[in-house]
Write a protein that holds these residues in place. Structure first.
Motif, mmCIF file in Angstrom:
data_model
loop_
_atom_site.group_PDB
_atom_site.id
_atom_site.type_symbol
_atom_site.label_atom_id
_atom_site.label_comp_id
_atom_site.label_asym_id
_atom_site.label_seq_id
_atom_site.Cartn_x
_atom_site.Cartn_y
_atom_site.Cartn_z
ATOM 1 N N HIS A 203 18.456 -1.430 -19.866
ATOM 2 C CA HIS A 203 18.817 -1.393 -18.343
ATOM 3 C C HIS A 203 17.682 -1.303 -17.637
ATOM 4 N N LEU A 204 16.503 -1.792 -18.122
ATOM 5 C CA LEU A 204 15.304 -1.732 -17.330
ATOM 6 C C LEU A 204 14.814 -0.371 -16.946
ATOM 7 N N GLY A 205 15.569 0.531 -17.512
ATOM 8 C CA GLY A 205 15.191 1.935 -17.070
ATOM 9 C C GLY A 205 15.883 2.392 -16.040
ATOM 10 N N ALA A 206 17.032 1.885 -15.616
ATOM 11 C CA ALA A 206 17.625 2.122 -14.318
ATOM 12 C C ALA A 206 17.779 3.569 -14.156
ATOM 13 N N PRO A 207 17.720 4.301 -13.043
ATOM 14 C CA PRO A 207 17.274 3.800 -11.604
ATOM 15 C C PRO A 207 15.669 4.109 -11.802
ATOM 16 N N ASP A 208 15.281 4.313 -12.725
ATOM 17 C CA ASP A 208 13.674 4.705 -12.585
ATOM 18 C C ASP A 208 12.856 3.410 -12.960
ATOM 19 N N TYR A 209 13.254 2.317 -12.232
ATOM 20 C CA TYR A 209 12.380 1.075 -12.602
ATOM 21 C C TYR A 209 11.019 1.041 -12.535
ATOM 22 N N LEU A 210 10.512 1.677 -11.409
ATOM 23 C CA LEU A 210 8.998 1.476 -11.443
ATOM 24 C C LEU A 210 8.273 2.301 -12.350
ATOM 25 N N ALA A 211 8.677 3.494 -12.825
ATOM 26 C CA ALA A 211 8.269 4.129 -13.924
ATOM 27 C C ALA A 211 8.003 3.555 -15.335
ATOM 28 N N PHE A 212 9.389 3.090 -15.541
ATOM 29 C CA PHE A 212 9.239 2.245 -16.912
ATOM 30 C C PHE A 212 8.504 0.990 -16.829
ATOM 31 N N CYS A 213 8.375 0.479 -15.766
ATOM 32 C CA CYS A 213 7.594 -0.674 -15.448
ATOM 33 C C CYS A 213 6.180 -0.327 -15.762
#
Length: 306
Positions: A203-213
């Motif tokens: 899930h692209l790390g939702a909702p922590d998109y920035l941290a997982f990017c």
């Protein structure tokens, strides 16, 4: 959003093929689909039907056919490789799920041989054995299993997977409902100890998109899967300012859908990716090339052409 009617419609497969065929692809490579033993699947679907505490909202499941019918539908869609991704929710069940998934992989030649694990004393031994025998992908779900990725019992497991290069799909983000075990920090600690771990962040790390990017930027074997993100159903919108990061990570973004446990037609996930307007080459990478590069075609069987 497209028709939320939970019953599959005859046009679903044709709509999917109309997406990938103009891209010149041989089909789709979906790293995030689910097939489970019937007794476990009934319990999982009941949680969705009841909008239970780990679901948090109404979630009508569109694809409720038998296992054989669902496999046939993926084939007719042109999904040339897909996973079963069992996930252990408590101690003592991983071996049962892994035995079932081994049989499924033997019966469905284009499926990725999937497995799971849980922080328990036996984990190091059964993961080592599965990797040696050829398991292709593992799945862990910390929101459901309620454990920490950096549990000391898992340290040898991550070492085995990192050394072998065997990918593991990790649901570590807090969507749809976070708890004390979700978030990027535990995975960051695991990667600091095992930087060669091939982690696929669900899930692209939702909702922590920035941290997982950021983790994908920092560790060359970290991948991101698209599961349910960019659909009209998903409540955690992807920040527009991060879209360029997905272009930069083109070679490590993988198509995932969560089929069959989705409340919309399969093609809606693909439509969401196209709406990002990152170009046809990006779509080819995400929908086929990256999965093929990571796993190959393995025991893939030919896909019938409608």
């Amino acid at each position: 959003m497209t028709d939320p009617d939970p019953r599959p419609v005859a046009s679903d497969a044709g709509a999917v093929r109309m997406f990938w065929q103009p891209l010149g692809l041989p089909g789709l490579f979906d790293v995030h689909t689910h097939f489970l033993p019937a007794n476990i699947e009934r319990r999982v679907w009941a949680q969705f039907d009841e909008a239970g505490p780990k679901i948090g909202r109404p979630w009508p499941i569109r694809y409720r056919q038998s296992v054989d019918e669902r496999v046939d539908l993926l084939r007719r869609c042109g999904v040339r490789r897909f996973s079963s991704l069992p996930y252990a929710h408590r101690p003592g069940i991983a071996t049962y799920l892994n035995d079932w998934a081994r049989v499924f992989a033997g019966d469905v030649p284009e499926s990725l041989w999937s497995a799971t694990l849980y922080p328990e004393p036996e984990a190091a031994a059964y993961v080592e054995a599965l990797v040696a025998q050829g398991a292709e992908i593992f799945k862990v779900h910390v929101q459901v299993g309620e454990f920490r990725l950096d549990d000391p019992l898992l340290d040898p497991v991550w070492g085995t997977l990192a050394d072998a290069g065997t990918p593991v799909v990790i649901h570590a983000g807090g969507a749809p409902v976070g708890n004390d075990f979700t978030g990027p920090e535990p995975l960051a600690r695991v990667l600091a100890r095992h930087p060669r771990l091939t982690a696929i962040v669900a899930h692209l790390g939702a909702p922590d998109y920035l941290a997982f990017c950021d983790l994908a930027d920092r560790y060359e074997r970290v991948h991101l899967d698209t599961t349910m993100v960019f659909t009209d159903f998903w409540e955690t919108s992807y920040p527009a300012e991060l879209t360029a990061r997905l272009r930069d990570l083109q070679d490590r973004v993988l198509l995932g859908t969560d089929f069959p446990t989705i409340p919309y037609p399969y093609v809606h996930q693909l439509e969401g990716l196209a709406r990002l307007d990152l170009g046809d080459d990006w779509l080819r990478s995400v929908c086929w090339r990256n999965g093929h590069a990571l796993f190959g075609l393995g025991r893939d069987a030919p896909v019938p052409v409608e």
